[in-house]
Scaffold this motif. Structure first.
Motif, PDB file in Angstrom:
ATOM      1  N   SER A 109      29.082  20.271 -23.821  1.00  0.00           N
ATOM      2  CA  SER A 109      28.375  19.006 -24.022  1.00  0.00           C
ATOM      3  C   SER A 109      28.394  18.540 -25.478  1.00  0.00           C
ATOM      4  O   SER A 109      27.380  18.214 -26.062  1.00  0.00           O
ATOM      5  CB  SER A 109      26.949  19.079 -23.495  1.00  0.00           C
ATOM      6  OG  SER A 109      26.210  20.082 -24.129  1.00  0.00           O
ATOM      7  N   ILE A 168      17.112  14.023 -27.906  1.00  0.00           N
ATOM      8  CA  ILE A 168      16.996  14.778 -26.660  1.00  0.00           C
ATOM      9  C   ILE A 168      17.342  13.885 -25.476  1.00  0.00           C
ATOM     10  O   ILE A 168      18.019  14.315 -24.538  1.00  0.00           O
ATOM     11  CB  ILE A 168      15.576  15.370 -26.532  1.00  0.00           C
ATOM     12  CG1 ILE A 168      15.372  16.426 -27.606  1.00  0.00           C
ATOM     13  CG2 ILE A 168      15.348  15.942 -25.152  1.00  0.00           C
ATOM     14  CD1 ILE A 168      13.985  17.002 -27.650  1.00  0.00           C
ATOM     15  N   ILE A 169      16.919  12.640 -25.522  1.00  0.00           N
ATOM     16  CA  ILE A 169      17.234  11.699 -24.445  1.00  0.00           C
ATOM     17  C   ILE A 169      18.747  11.479 -24.383  1.00  0.00           C
ATOM     18  O   ILE A 169      19.337  11.461 -23.301  1.00  0.00           O
ATOM     19  CB  ILE A 169      16.487  10.366 -24.658  1.00  0.00           C
ATOM     20  CG1 ILE A 169      14.988  10.590 -24.532  1.00  0.00           C
ATOM     21  CG2 ILE A 169      16.960   9.318 -23.649  1.00  0.00           C
ATOM     22  CD1 ILE A 169      14.155   9.395 -24.922  1.00  0.00           C
ATOM     23  N   TYR A 182      21.080  13.537 -25.375  1.00  0.00           N
ATOM     24  CA  TYR A 182      21.701  14.771 -24.882  1.00  0.00           C
ATOM     25  C   TYR A 182      21.661  14.820 -23.350  1.00  0.00           C
ATOM     26  O   TYR A 182      22.675  15.095 -22.705  1.00  0.00           O
ATOM     27  CB  TYR A 182      20.990  15.987 -25.479  1.00  0.00           C
ATOM     28  CG  TYR A 182      21.402  17.284 -24.834  1.00  0.00           C
ATOM     29  CD1 TYR A 182      22.612  17.890 -25.164  1.00  0.00           C
ATOM     30  CD2 TYR A 182      20.602  17.898 -23.873  1.00  0.00           C
ATOM     31  CE1 TYR A 182      23.011  19.073 -24.570  1.00  0.00           C
ATOM     32  CE2 TYR A 182      20.986  19.080 -23.274  1.00  0.00           C
ATOM     33  CZ  TYR A 182      22.188  19.661 -23.625  1.00  0.00           C
ATOM     34  OH  TYR A 182      22.572  20.831 -23.022  1.00  0.00           O
ATOM     35  N   TYR A 183      20.497  14.559 -22.770  1.00  0.00           N
ATOM     36  CA  TYR A 183      20.374  14.632 -21.319  1.00  0.00           C
ATOM     37  C   TYR A 183      21.125  13.497 -20.618  1.00  0.00           C
ATOM     38  O   TYR A 183      21.622  13.673 -19.504  1.00  0.00           O
ATOM     39  CB  TYR A 183      18.909  14.661 -20.893  1.00  0.00           C
ATOM     40  CG  TYR A 183      18.280  16.006 -21.153  1.00  0.00           C
ATOM     41  CD1 TYR A 183      18.736  17.133 -20.474  1.00  0.00           C
ATOM     42  CD2 TYR A 183      17.261  16.165 -22.069  1.00  0.00           C
ATOM     43  CE1 TYR A 183      18.196  18.382 -20.705  1.00  0.00           C
ATOM     44  CE2 TYR A 183      16.703  17.406 -22.314  1.00  0.00           C
ATOM     45  CZ  TYR A 183      17.170  18.511 -21.628  1.00  0.00           C
ATOM     46  OH  TYR A 183      16.631  19.741 -21.866  1.00  0.00           O
ATOM     47  N   LEU A 184      21.217  12.346 -21.264  1.00  0.00           N
ATOM     48  CA  LEU A 184      21.996  11.256 -20.697  1.00  0.00           C
ATOM     49  C   LEU A 184      23.475  11.625 -20.641  1.00  0.00           C
ATOM     50  O   LEU A 184      24.138  11.432 -19.616  1.00  0.00           O
ATOM     51  CB  LEU A 184      21.803   9.982 -21.518  1.00  0.00           C
ATOM     52  CG  LEU A 184      22.579   8.760 -21.043  1.00  0.00           C
ATOM     53  CD1 LEU A 184      22.112   8.334 -19.662  1.00  0.00           C
ATOM     54  CD2 LEU A 184      22.439   7.635 -22.036  1.00  0.00           C
ATOM     55  N   TYR A 185      24.014  12.164 -21.731  1.00  0.00           N
ATOM     56  CA  TYR A 185      25.414  12.593 -21.742  1.00  0.00           C
ATOM     57  C   TYR A 185      25.650  13.741 -20.774  1.00  0.00           C
ATOM     58  O   TYR A 185      26.707  13.817 -20.142  1.00  0.00           O
ATOM     59  CB  TYR A 185      25.859  12.986 -23.156  1.00  0.00           C
ATOM     60  CG  TYR A 185      26.198  11.809 -24.022  1.00  0.00           C
ATOM     61  CD1 TYR A 185      27.113  10.853 -23.605  1.00  0.00           C
ATOM     62  CD2 TYR A 185      25.609  11.647 -25.265  1.00  0.00           C
ATOM     63  CE1 TYR A 185      27.420   9.767 -24.399  1.00  0.00           C
ATOM     64  CE2 TYR A 185      25.905  10.562 -26.069  1.00  0.00           C
ATOM     65  CZ  TYR A 185      26.813   9.625 -25.626  1.00  0.00           C
ATOM     66  OH  TYR A 185      27.121   8.541 -26.405  1.00  0.00           O
ATOM     67  N   LEU A 186      24.684  14.629 -20.658  1.00  0.00           N
ATOM     68  CA  LEU A 186      24.814  15.729 -19.704  1.00  0.00           C
ATOM     69  C   LEU A 186      24.855  15.198 -18.265  1.00  0.00           C
ATOM     70  O   LEU A 186      25.687  15.630 -17.461  1.00  0.00           O
ATOM     71  CB  LEU A 186      23.670  16.723 -19.873  1.00  0.00           C
ATOM     72  CG  LEU A 186      23.708  17.956 -18.980  1.00  0.00           C
ATOM     73  CD1 LEU A 186      24.947  18.796 -19.270  1.00  0.00           C
ATOM     74  CD2 LEU A 186      22.441  18.777 -19.158  1.00  0.00           C
ATOM     75  N   ALA A 187      23.985  14.253 -17.938  1.00  0.00           N
ATOM     76  CA  ALA A 187      23.967  13.682 -16.581  1.00  0.00           C
ATOM     77  C   ALA A 187      25.270  12.941 -16.285  1.00  0.00           C
ATOM     78  O   ALA A 187      25.844  13.090 -15.199  1.00  0.00           O
ATOM     79  CB  ALA A 187      22.775  12.744 -16.426  1.00  0.00           C
TER      80      ALA A 187
END
Length: 107
Positions: free
Chosen positions: A64, A3-4, A6-11
């Protein structure tokens, strides 16, 4: 942990999309003669390149997926090349009206 990631790549994708949109919008507002005056490729070339980069950025943020990572990197590099090389050359090639002006003021 996933999950971390995923959100890092999204940011990072959102930041890259912002850079790509900035390059596209700046390119769109310039005159075609500015590109010729600065001895750069044509406006159509840079619009296609920054537009394609923006499309890849939108696809990467919406989808993503990690499969587009190489394309995302190429897209943000293309936008950065425009912003770092073409944009300053176009800005400095415009006539400012005073021939004794240097880049930081009068000589």
């Amino acid at each position: 942990m996933m999950i971390i990631q995923y959100y890092l790549y999204l940011a990072l994708g959102i930041v890259a999309l912002g850079i790509e949109l900035w390059a596209l919008l700046d390119c769109a507002r310039r005159k075609p003669a500015d590109f010729e005056r600065a001895y750069k490729r044509t406006k159509g070339f840079w619009l296609a390149l920054t537009g394609g980069a923006t499309a890849v950025g939108v696809l990467s943020v919406l989808g993503s997926s990690l499969g587009l990572l190489l394309f995302q990197l190429a897209a943000v590099i293309a936008a950065c090349v425009y912003l770092a090389d073409v944009k300053p050359a176009i800005g400095s090639s415009r006539g400012r009206g005073n021939s004794n002006q240097g880049p930081y003021g009068p000589w």
